[in-house]
Write a protein that holds these residues in place. Structure first.
Motif, PDB file in Angstrom:
ATOM      1  N   ALA A   1      10.028   0.695  -0.503  1.00 43.80           N
ATOM      2  CA  ALA A   1      10.141   2.029  -1.101  1.00 43.80           C
ATOM      3  C   ALA A   1       9.449   2.076  -2.456  1.00 43.80           C
ATOM      4  CB  ALA A   1      11.610   2.417  -1.247  1.00 43.80           C
ATOM      5  N   ILE A   2       9.644   1.049  -3.264  1.00 43.76           N
ATOM      6  CA  ILE A   2       9.052   1.032  -4.608  1.00 43.76           C
ATOM      7  C   ILE A   2       7.541   0.867  -4.528  1.00 43.76           C
ATOM      8  CG2 ILE A   2       8.944  -0.247  -6.783  1.00 43.76           C
ATOM      9  CD1 ILE A   2      11.966  -0.933  -6.221  1.00 43.76           C
ATOM     10  N   TYR A   3       7.081  -0.131  -3.773  1.00 44.14           N
ATOM     11  CA  TYR A   3       5.645  -0.404  -3.720  1.00 44.14           C
ATOM     12  C   TYR A   3       4.881   0.714  -3.018  1.00 44.14           C
ATOM     13  CZ  TYR A   3       6.466  -5.040  -5.579  1.00 44.14           C
ATOM     14  OH  TYR A   3       6.806  -6.077  -6.390  1.00 44.14           O
TER      15      TYR A   3
ATOM     16  N   LYS B   1       0.329   6.954 -10.029  1.00 46.56           N
ATOM     17  CA  LYS B   1       0.817   6.988 -11.411  1.00 46.56           C
ATOM     18  C   LYS B   1       2.131   7.765 -11.442  1.00 46.56           C
ATOM     19  CE  LYS B   1      -2.117   7.674 -14.840  1.00 46.56           C
ATOM     20  NZ  LYS B   1      -2.977   8.289 -15.864  1.00 46.56           N
ATOM     21  N   ILE B   2       3.161   7.169 -12.033  1.00 50.55           N
ATOM     22  CA  ILE B   2       4.465   7.833 -12.157  1.00 50.55           C
ATOM     23  C   ILE B   2       4.951   7.653 -13.589  1.00 50.55           C
ATOM     24  CG2 ILE B   2       6.860   7.893 -11.354  1.00 50.55           C
ATOM     25  CD1 ILE B   2       5.997   6.757  -8.720  1.00 50.55           C
ATOM     26  N   PRO B   3       5.352   8.749 -14.276  1.00 45.38           N
ATOM     27  CA  PRO B   3       5.923   8.588 -15.618  1.00 45.38           C
ATOM     28  C   PRO B   3       7.172   7.717 -15.577  1.00 45.38           C
ATOM     29  CG  PRO B   3       5.438  10.900 -15.152  1.00 45.38           C
ATOM     30  CD  PRO B   3       5.255  10.142 -13.869  1.00 45.38           C
ATOM     31  N   ALA B   4       7.342   6.873 -16.563  1.00 44.63           N
ATOM     32  CA  ALA B   4       8.448   5.911 -16.585  1.00 44.63           C
ATOM     33  C   ALA B   4       9.802   6.596 -16.493  1.00 44.63           C
ATOM     34  CB  ALA B   4       8.368   5.056 -17.848  1.00 44.63           C
ATOM     35  N   GLU B   5       9.955   7.776 -17.149  1.00 46.87           N
ATOM     36  CA  GLU B   5      11.259   8.455 -17.121  1.00 46.87           C
ATOM     37  C   GLU B   5      11.534   9.150 -15.786  1.00 46.87           C
ATOM     38  OE1 GLU B   5       8.265  11.230 -19.034  1.00 46.87           O
ATOM     39  OE2 GLU B   5       8.901   9.171 -19.409  1.00 46.87           O
ATOM     40  N   LYS B   6      10.505   9.303 -14.933  1.00 47.26           N
ATOM     41  CA  LYS B   6      10.695   9.986 -13.648  1.00 47.26           C
ATOM     42  C   LYS B   6      10.730   9.037 -12.456  1.00 47.26           C
ATOM     43  CE  LYS B   6       8.800  14.460 -14.906  1.00 47.26           C
ATOM     44  NZ  LYS B   6       7.835  15.501 -14.579  1.00 47.26           N
ATOM     45  N   ILE B   7      10.550   7.751 -12.691  1.00 47.65           N
ATOM     46  CA  ILE B   7      10.457   6.824 -11.553  1.00 47.65           C
ATOM     47  C   ILE B   7      11.769   6.719 -10.794  1.00 47.65           C
ATOM     48  CG2 ILE B   7      10.934   4.672 -12.798  1.00 47.65           C
ATOM     49  CD1 ILE B   7       8.496   3.607 -10.989  1.00 47.65           C
ATOM     50  N   GLU B   8      12.907   6.785 -11.498  1.00 45.48           N
ATOM     51  CA  GLU B   8      14.203   6.734 -10.809  1.00 45.48           C
ATOM     52  C   GLU B   8      14.391   7.961  -9.934  1.00 45.48           C
ATOM     53  OE1 GLU B   8      17.518   6.057 -13.389  1.00 45.48           O
ATOM     54  OE2 GLU B   8      16.531   4.338 -14.322  1.00 45.48           O
ATOM     55  N   ALA B   9      14.006   9.132 -10.453  1.00 43.70           N
ATOM     56  CA  ALA B   9      14.154  10.372  -9.686  1.00 43.70           C
ATOM     57  C   ALA B   9      13.218  10.396  -8.481  1.00 43.70           C
ATOM     58  CB  ALA B   9      13.863  11.572 -10.589  1.00 43.70           C
ATOM     59  N   SER B  10      12.083   9.706  -8.560  1.00 45.11           N
ATOM     60  CA  SER B  10      11.138   9.703  -7.441  1.00 45.11           C
ATOM     61  C   SER B  10      11.683   8.925  -6.254  1.00 45.11           C
ATOM     62  CB  SER B  10       9.788   9.125  -7.869  1.00 45.11           C
ATOM     63  OG  SER B  10       9.874   7.731  -8.035  1.00 45.11           O
TER      64      SER B  10
ATOM     65  N   LEU C   1      15.674  -1.882  -9.885  1.00 49.82           N
ATOM     66  CA  LEU C   1      14.386  -1.208 -10.071  1.00 49.82           C
ATOM     67  C   LEU C   1      13.679  -1.748 -11.304  1.00 49.82           C
ATOM     68  CD1 LEU C   1      12.366   1.001  -9.303  1.00 49.82           C
ATOM     69  CD2 LEU C   1      13.711   2.586 -10.666  1.00 49.82           C
ATOM     70  N   SER C   2      14.420  -1.901 -12.396  1.00 46.19           N
ATOM     71  CA  SER C   2      13.837  -2.455 -13.626  1.00 46.19           C
ATOM     72  C   SER C   2      13.314  -3.865 -13.379  1.00 46.19           C
ATOM     73  CB  SER C   2      14.878  -2.495 -14.743  1.00 46.19           C
ATOM     74  OG  SER C   2      15.323  -1.204 -15.031  1.00 46.19           O
ATOM     75  N   GLY C   3      14.075  -4.642 -12.619  1.00 45.22           N
ATOM     76  CA  GLY C   3      13.644  -6.008 -12.302  1.00 45.22           C
ATOM     77  C   GLY C   3      12.392  -6.031 -11.453  1.00 45.22           C
ATOM     78  N   LYS C   4      12.341  -5.154 -10.439  1.00 47.20           N
ATOM     79  CA  LYS C   4      11.160  -5.102  -9.559  1.00 47.20           C
ATOM     80  C   LYS C   4       9.923  -4.707 -10.351  1.00 47.20           C
ATOM     81  CE  LYS C   4      13.140  -5.800  -5.577  1.00 47.20           C
ATOM     82  NZ  LYS C   4      13.084  -7.155  -5.117  1.00 47.20           N
ATOM     83  N   LEU C   5      10.064  -3.691 -11.184  1.00 46.96           N
ATOM     84  CA  LEU C   5       8.925  -3.233 -11.985  1.00 46.96           C
ATOM     85  C   LEU C   5       8.497  -4.315 -12.968  1.00 46.96           C
ATOM     86  CD1 LEU C   5      10.101   0.414 -12.655  1.00 46.96           C
ATOM     87  CD2 LEU C   5       8.265  -0.285 -11.140  1.00 46.96           C
TER      88      LEU C   5
ATOM     89  N   TYR D   1       0.860  -5.891  -9.699  1.00 43.34           N
ATOM     90  CA  TYR D   1       0.666  -4.814  -8.727  1.00 43.34           C
ATOM     91  C   TYR D   1       0.624  -3.444  -9.393  1.00 43.34           C
ATOM     92  CZ  TYR D   1       1.826  -8.670  -5.695  1.00 43.34           C
ATOM     93  OH  TYR D   1       1.838  -9.888  -5.079  1.00 43.34           O
ATOM     94  N   PHE D   2       1.321  -3.278 -10.503  1.00 43.96           N
ATOM     95  CA  PHE D   2       1.207  -2.071 -11.321  1.00 43.96           C
ATOM     96  C   PHE D   2       1.502  -2.411 -12.770  1.00 43.96           C
ATOM     97  CE2 PHE D   2       5.667  -2.017 -10.127  1.00 43.96           C
ATOM     98  CZ  PHE D   2       5.671  -2.090  -8.746  1.00 43.96           C
ATOM     99  N   MET D   3       1.086  -1.518 -13.685  1.00 45.81           N
ATOM    100  CA  MET D   3       1.239  -1.782 -15.115  1.00 45.81           C
ATOM    101  C   MET D   3       1.568  -0.491 -15.847  1.00 45.81           C
ATOM    102  SD  MET D   3      -2.755  -2.283 -16.063  1.00 45.81           S
ATOM    103  CE  MET D   3      -3.198  -1.172 -17.381  1.00 45.81           C
ATOM    104  N   LYS D   4       1.993  -0.617 -17.084  1.00 44.76           N
ATOM    105  CA  LYS D   4       2.277   0.556 -17.913  1.00 44.76           C
ATOM    106  C   LYS D   4       1.054   0.877 -18.757  1.00 44.76           C
ATOM    107  CE  LYS D   4       7.104   1.367 -18.787  1.00 44.76           C
ATOM    108  NZ  LYS D   4       8.186   1.279 -19.748  1.00 44.76           N
ATOM    109  N   ASP D   5       0.709   2.165 -18.833  1.00 44.27           N
ATOM    110  CA  ASP D   5      -0.393   2.566 -19.702  1.00 44.27           C
ATOM    111  C   ASP D   5       0.141   2.985 -21.076  1.00 44.27           C
ATOM    112  OD1 ASP D   5       0.681   5.076 -19.299  1.00 44.27           O
ATOM    113  OD2 ASP D   5      -1.083   5.925 -18.327  1.00 44.27           O
ATOM    114  N   HIS D   6      -0.739   3.430 -21.965  1.00 40.91           N
ATOM    115  CA  HIS D   6      -0.337   3.766 -23.333  1.00 40.91           C
ATOM    116  C   HIS D   6       0.560   5.007 -23.412  1.00 40.91           C
ATOM    117  CE1 HIS D   6      -3.946   6.153 -22.547  1.00 40.91           C
ATOM    118  NE2 HIS D   6      -3.525   6.984 -23.481  1.00 40.91           N
TER     119      HIS D   6
END
Length: 143
Positions: free
Chosen positions: A57-59, A67-76, A88-92, A99-104
């Motif tokens: 589900a996450i991947y 691209k998903i905003p960090a504050e909306k990833i739980e709602a997605s 979820l925090s651990g997986k990310l 596999y994915f990264m945070k942008d500025h």
């Protein structure tokens, strides 16, 4: 507890000996899931196939949305329990910069699909499949 366990079977490759040919051969045999122990962690049943579905589900959501905003990833993903939020925090965190990264702007950005040798559900989605998923999500959000 057994009534909570789905009646699933796990198929395993087993080496068997053929008495006629006197040779070993690989046979795929089913084993009931009830033969596998289900540990209980912090008052929640930890069923191992949930872990694979959770990973997928996450991947997959990252692969579809790129691209998903960090504050909306739980709602997605949906309404999460406290354990789900930690997971979820651990997986990310584990997949960060692999596999994915945070942008500025604090968005999670998809880099590449997850690689697993023997798990076919991580094969990359086609462009048509990604478009179909986005279309279904838009129709679901309208209701």
């Amino acid at each position: 507890m057994n009534y909570l366990t789905p009646r699933l079977k796990i198929y395993k490759k087993v080496k068997r000996f053929n008495l006629v040919d006197e040779k070993y051969f690989d046979n795929i045999e089913a084993e009931p899931i009830s033969n596998f122990p289900i540990p209980i962690l912090k008052n929640e049943i930890n069923i191992f196939w949930r872990q694979k579905i959770w990973d997928m589900a996450i991947y997959r959501s990252m692969e579809i949305w790129k691209k998903i905003p960090a504050e909306k990833i739980e709602a997605s993903i949906g309404t999460l329990t406290v354990i789900g939020k930690r997971s979820l925090s651990g997986k990310l965190g584990n997949a960060n910069n692999i596999y994915f990264m945070k942008d500025h702007k604090n968005n999670w950005v998809y880099i590449k699909e997850k690689e697993h040798k023997n798990e076919k559900f991580y094969v990359p989605l086609s462009l048509e499949a990604i478009e179909k998923c986005k279309l279904r999500a838009k129709q679901f959000n309208k209701k």
